[in-house]
Design an enzyme around this catalytic site. Structure first.
Site, PDB file in Angstrom:
ATOM      1  N   ASN A 254     -10.350  -1.636  -1.435  1.00  0.00           N
ATOM      2  CA  ASN A 254      -8.935  -1.378  -1.171  1.00  0.00           C
ATOM      3  C   ASN A 254      -8.137  -2.046  -2.286  1.00  0.00           C
ATOM      4  O   ASN A 254      -8.038  -3.273  -2.343  1.00  0.00           O
ATOM      5  CB  ASN A 254      -8.567  -1.959   0.204  1.00  0.00           C
ATOM      6  CG  ASN A 254      -7.098  -1.809   0.547  1.00  0.00           C
ATOM      7  OD1 ASN A 254      -6.258  -1.575  -0.310  1.00  0.00           O
ATOM      8  ND2 ASN A 254      -6.777  -1.984   1.822  1.00  0.00           N
TER       9      ASN A 254
ATOM     10  N   HIS B  89      -3.916   6.431   1.161  1.00  0.00           N
ATOM     11  CA  HIS B  89      -4.306   5.079   0.790  1.00  0.00           C
ATOM     12  C   HIS B  89      -5.721   4.769   1.268  1.00  0.00           C
ATOM     13  O   HIS B  89      -6.061   5.022   2.427  1.00  0.00           O
ATOM     14  CB  HIS B  89      -3.312   4.078   1.388  1.00  0.00           C
ATOM     15  CG  HIS B  89      -3.765   2.664   1.309  1.00  0.00           C
ATOM     16  ND1 HIS B  89      -4.106   2.064   0.112  1.00  0.00           N
ATOM     17  CD2 HIS B  89      -3.964   1.728   2.269  1.00  0.00           C
ATOM     18  CE1 HIS B  89      -4.476   0.819   0.346  1.00  0.00           C
ATOM     19  NE2 HIS B  89      -4.406   0.595   1.637  1.00  0.00           N
TER      20      HIS B  89
ATOM     21  N   CYS C 150       0.790  -1.227   0.000  1.00  0.00           N
ATOM     22  CA  CYS C 150       0.000   0.000   0.000  1.00  0.00           C
ATOM     23  C   CYS C 150       0.827   1.284   0.000  1.00  0.00           C
ATOM     24  O   CYS C 150       0.323   2.353  -0.331  1.00  0.00           O
ATOM     25  CB  CYS C 150      -0.954  -0.013   1.182  1.00  0.00           C
ATOM     26  SG  CYS C 150      -1.996  -1.503   1.228  1.00  0.00           S
TER      27      CYS C 150
END
Length: 309
Positions: free
Chosen positions: A268, A237, A114
């Site tokens: 995500n 993120h 990430c």
């Protein structure tokens, strides 16, 4: 000055209804949208490999930029921790071949999750400026559908598959400013893969993000001689709606709505979440300065300022 010239993406059309998935775990609509943040999770086809997602994103970039020619590409970096098959050879080499890029291209992978996009754009900038290269492609693709257990309530409602491609070169519309990075390998057990299956300690990851990210952004602004009012938007993120909201509240110095949140139809997407935000909300905006921050597996984090020249 090497910067970001254009961004394109590939998000699979097929996927999972997260409301239906949530019902399986006795989670209602309020939880799915309020805490998870995603009603739909895109999923790659079973036959698609990570390199195929990369190729789709890069081809979209070429289609959007007719002046960018395949033969002009000098460097290709793929950010992934879920490469093709067993991870050898490196995914970037496979992508080079599938795209028909010239064999003089420098191609390698960055194994980060990430935080990978923030690391990636600076790795590409430094590599290109040190070697005199002119056109680089930074590609992100981390299909967690390859490793997530569909029966794991802690992870299966979170992740979507996607890929992005960023064209980096001179005469860019967005330049790279001050950056900061960090690593704490003692947190490795909180996000890991064992026997091919992904594990996440959600509470520990949430606490890590809340502890590190707001403070990291404050440090970055201070070292850049900026304050929160100088930033038009914060693109962090998209781990979950709960994480984005909590970081925005903890930061305090900027209105919560300055922290962009857009994961309802994507989930995500790991290293692709920040460039997806940039593509959709920043590249064509009239904004002058944005802050980005990625955080996750490692534990690893990176934050940076992007600005218009």
């Amino acid at each position: 000055m090497i910067g970001i010239k254009s961004i394109a993406s590939y998000v699979p059309a097929d996927g999972i209804d997260n409301y239906a998935q949530g019902a399986k775990f006795a989670k209602d609509e309020e939880f799915i949208i309020g805490k998870i943040g995603s009603a739909f999770l895109p999923r790659k086809e079973a036959a698609q490999e990570t390199s195929d997602l990369c190729v789709e994103a890069v081809n979209a970039l070429f289609a959007n930029n007719p002046d960018l020619k395949r033969e002009s590409i000098d460097a290709l970096i793929v950010v992934t921790q879920n490469g093709d098959e067993e991870g050898l050879p490196h995914t970037a080499a496979i992508v080079q071949d599938k795209l028909g890029l010239p064999t003089h291209v420098a191609a390698f992978d960055i194994s980060l999750g990430c935080s990978g996009y923030v690391y990636g754009i600076y790795a590409m900038k430094g590599f290109m400026e040190a070697t005199g290269l002119r056109n680089g492609l930074l590609v992100t693709a981390d299909p967690y559908s390859k490793i997530v257990d569909p029966e794991d309530r802690n992870t299966t409602m979170l992740f979507g598959d996607a890929a992005t491609a960023t064209w980096m070169g001179e005469d860019a519309s967005w330049l790279l400013g001050k950056s900061k990075f960090g690593t704490d390998g003692s947190g490795a057990p909180h996000l890991k893969v064992s026997n091919g299956v992904f594990f996440m300690n959600g509470r520990q990851v949430f606490n890590f993000a809340l502890l590190k990210v707001p403070a990291h952004l404050h440090e970055l602004l201070s070292e850049s001689d900026l304050n929160a009012d100088d930033i038009d938007a914060f693109c962090i993120h998209q781990g979950s709606a709960a994480i984005v909201d909590a970081v925005a509240r903890r930061f305090e110095d900027a209105p919560v709505d300055k922290f962009l949140k857009d994961m309802v139809e994507t989930g995500n997407t790991v290293s692709s979440s920040i460039p997806l935000l940039l593509e959709k909300h920043v590249m064509d905006a009239t904004w002058k300065r944005v802050a980005i921050s990625g955080f996750g597996v490692g534990l690893s984090w990176g934050s940076a300022i992007l600005y218009r020249p």
